[in-house]
Design an enzyme around this catalytic site. Structure first.
Site, PDB file in Angstrom:
ATOM      1  N   ARG A   1       0.852  -1.188   0.000  1.00 24.22           N
ATOM      2  CA  ARG A   1       0.000   0.000   0.000  1.00 24.22           C
ATOM      3  C   ARG A   1       0.885   1.235   0.000  1.00 24.22           C
ATOM      4  O   ARG A   1       2.100   1.144   0.132  1.00 24.22           O
ATOM      5  CB  ARG A   1      -1.025  -0.004   1.160  1.00 24.22           C
ATOM      6  CG  ARG A   1      -0.666  -0.696   2.429  1.00 24.22           C
ATOM      7  CD  ARG A   1       0.209   0.011   3.417  1.00 24.22           C
ATOM      8  NE  ARG A   1       0.004   1.425   3.513  1.00 24.22           N
ATOM      9  CZ  ARG A   1       0.961   2.298   3.729  1.00 24.22           C
ATOM     10  NH1 ARG A   1       2.225   1.893   3.899  1.00 24.22           N
ATOM     11  NH2 ARG A   1       0.732   3.583   3.791  1.00 24.22           N
ATOM     12  N   GLY A   2       0.205   2.400  -0.148  1.00 30.07           N
ATOM     13  CA  GLY A   2       0.968   3.632  -0.308  1.00 30.07           C
ATOM     14  C   GLY A   2       1.128   3.876  -1.805  1.00 30.07           C
ATOM     15  O   GLY A   2       1.511   2.960  -2.553  1.00 30.07           O
TER      16      GLY A   2
ATOM     17  N   ASP B   1      -2.317  10.560  -2.345  1.00 25.80           N
ATOM     18  CA  ASP B   1      -2.670   9.487  -3.274  1.00 25.80           C
ATOM     19  C   ASP B   1      -2.962  10.012  -4.671  1.00 25.80           C
ATOM     20  O   ASP B   1      -2.764   9.319  -5.662  1.00 25.80           O
ATOM     21  CB  ASP B   1      -3.859   8.684  -2.742  1.00 25.80           C
ATOM     22  CG  ASP B   1      -3.362   7.657  -1.755  1.00 25.80           C
ATOM     23  OD1 ASP B   1      -3.096   8.020  -0.603  1.00 25.80           O
ATOM     24  OD2 ASP B   1      -3.165   6.494  -2.172  1.00 25.80           O
TER      25      ASP B   1
HETATM   26  O1  MRU Z   1      -4.663   3.020   2.296  1.00 27.59           O
HETATM   27  P1  MRU Z   1      -3.190   3.277   2.183  1.00 27.59           P
HETATM   28  O2  MRU Z   1      -2.417   2.773   3.351  1.00 27.59           O
HETATM   29  O3  MRU Z   1      -2.633   2.838   0.862  1.00 27.59           O
HETATM   30  O4  MRU Z   1      -3.087   4.874   2.218  1.00 27.59           O
HETATM   31  C1  MRU Z   1      -1.821   5.439   2.029  1.00 27.59           C
HETATM   32  C2  MRU Z   1      -1.825   6.921   2.150  1.00 27.59           C
HETATM   33  O5  MRU Z   1      -2.850   7.560   2.314  1.00 27.59           O
HETATM   34  C3  MRU Z   1      -0.509   7.592   1.969  1.00 27.59           C
HETATM   35  O6  MRU Z   1      -0.469   8.763   2.718  1.00 27.59           O
HETATM   36  C4  MRU Z   1      -0.284   7.925   0.489  1.00 27.59           C
HETATM   37  O7  MRU Z   1      -0.503   6.823  -0.329  1.00 27.59           O
HETATM   38  C5  MRU Z   1       1.086   8.444   0.254  1.00 27.59           C
HETATM   39  S1  MRU Z   1       2.323   7.204   0.503  1.00 27.59           S
HETATM   40  C6  MRU Z   1       3.818   7.933   0.229  1.00 27.59           C
END
Ligand code: MRU
Length: 346
Positions: free
Chosen positions: A48-49, A234
């Site tokens: 994720r991220g 995102d």
């Molecule tokens: O649901 P996730 O854990 O994928 O959400 C991730 C985030 O909201 C992060 O802040 C974003 O992807 C930036 S990661 C460098």
């Protein structure tokens, strides 16, 4: 300093992922060599991220090519596999970006696709270091208090990228420069990316931090304990509206009220100029069970419904600075005021 965490790598035959659902308790790895398993791993947040999703998007094209070979897929089956991968998580721009960045090379063969994907991965890590440097420079030029105390939300470190991190990369750079005080880490309900992953990364680096309930963020800011809020993204629309983990908007509103800078750190690949504003950013809604229970144990009475948007959109006018590997854009008009009084860590 410990060895860098590598959430995504390529074994030669498969994508190797750190299974982030098992952290911080266990460091386990998944090896993925088919598209269904990859989509499932993405949707359950083993990986994720946004930037890490870009990496698996690109490597996923190679996985689809190998599966096409093994299972004799026709053109339609191959393109539907790429579509499933592209759309596995709709808010993170980098996932589809990663697929599309290498999809044009499929004709050139698997080695070309893998080579390009690995190049993107190496570039992402280099970009993160640049984001860290530019972000730290900007913050140190705007924030008067030393050391600088930071509030962050979700996980934006090595685990969310291909190494180093975006918002957490800035935190690491401030620490490296001896300018960092303490980091207030929002736990990030419902899946606790802050408590489980950010605290894990900061702990490995020996960076002082407090994990706090998301609901504490506003009072941490308004009581003067945090000098700057730094988050990742995102998807960033053309007008600076920024989608990030649910709860980011509340941090931005508190930062505005508390007159501290609200910094968004992300690679250029997260900026989506084709999306004019946040109104057009697709928001992922996740299962009700994630907010109604924790680790399988109910936290709400039977019969309650769960409302679970995974992301929110912070209007660009609340973003003091957008830091990418190429620029620092002061999105919000007007000056970012320096905090009024000296702050000491609790
Ligand atoms: O649901 P996730 O854990 O994928 O959400 C991730 C985030 O909201 C992060 O802040 C974003 O992807 C930036 S990661 C460098």
């Amino acid at each position: 300093m410990r060895e860098e965490l590598r959430p995504v790598s390529w074994t030669g035959k498969a994508i190797r992922l750190i299974d982030q659902t098992a952290l911080p308790g266990e460091m386990t790895y998944l090896e993925i060599s088919d598209i269904d398993s990859l989509v499932e791993a993405i949707q359950r947040l083993s990986v994720r991220g946004a930037p890490a999703l870009g990496a698996v998007g690109a490597l996923g094209v190679a996985v689809a090519m190998q599966q096409r070979e093994r299972e004799g897929w026709d053109v339609e089956a191959f393109s539907s596999a790429l579509d499933r991968l592209r759309n596995a998580r709709p808010t993170a721009r980098n996932l589809a970006w990663g697929v599309d960045a290498v999809a044009g090379m499929v004709e050139l063969g698997e080695a070309a696709v893998i080579g390009e994907a690995l190049k993107l991965i190496a570039e992402d890590e280099a970009n993160n270091h640049e984001i860290g440097r530019l972000g730290a420079d900007w913050i140190l030029s705007r924030v008067r208090n030393r050391p600088v105390n930071v509030l962050t939300h979700c996980n934006t470190g090595a685990l969310a990228t291909t190494g180093w991190g975006t918002a957490l990369g800035i935190v690491r750079e401030l620490h490296r420069r001896g300018a960092l005080g303490v980091v207030y880490v929002d736990e990030t309900r419902p899946l606790l990316q802050g408590a489980r992953l950010t605290a894990f990364e900061l702990g490995r680096e020996g960076i002082p931090h407090f994990v706090q309930a998301d609901a504490a963020a506003a009072s941490t800011i308004l009581s003067g304990k945090a000098d700057v809020a730094i988050i990742g993204a995102d998807r960033i629309a053309a007008n600076g509206d920024t989608a990030n983990k649910i709860g980011s908007l509340a941090v931005a509103l508190a930062a505005r009220e508390g007159q501290i800078p609200f910094v968004v750190a992300a690679p250029e690949s997260t900026v989506d100029v084709a999306t004019p504003s946040g109104d057009f950013i697709p928001i992922e809604y996740r299962s009700e069970a994630e907010v109604l229970s924790w680790a399988g144990v109910p936290v709400a009475p039977e019969g309650s419904r769960g409302y679970n948007p995974a992301f929110d959109v912070t209007p660009g006018r609340l973003v003091s600075a957008l830091v990418t590997e190429e620029r620092v854009l002061e999105v919000a008009t007007g000056e970012v005021p320096a905090p009024a009084q000296e702050v000491t860590a609790p």
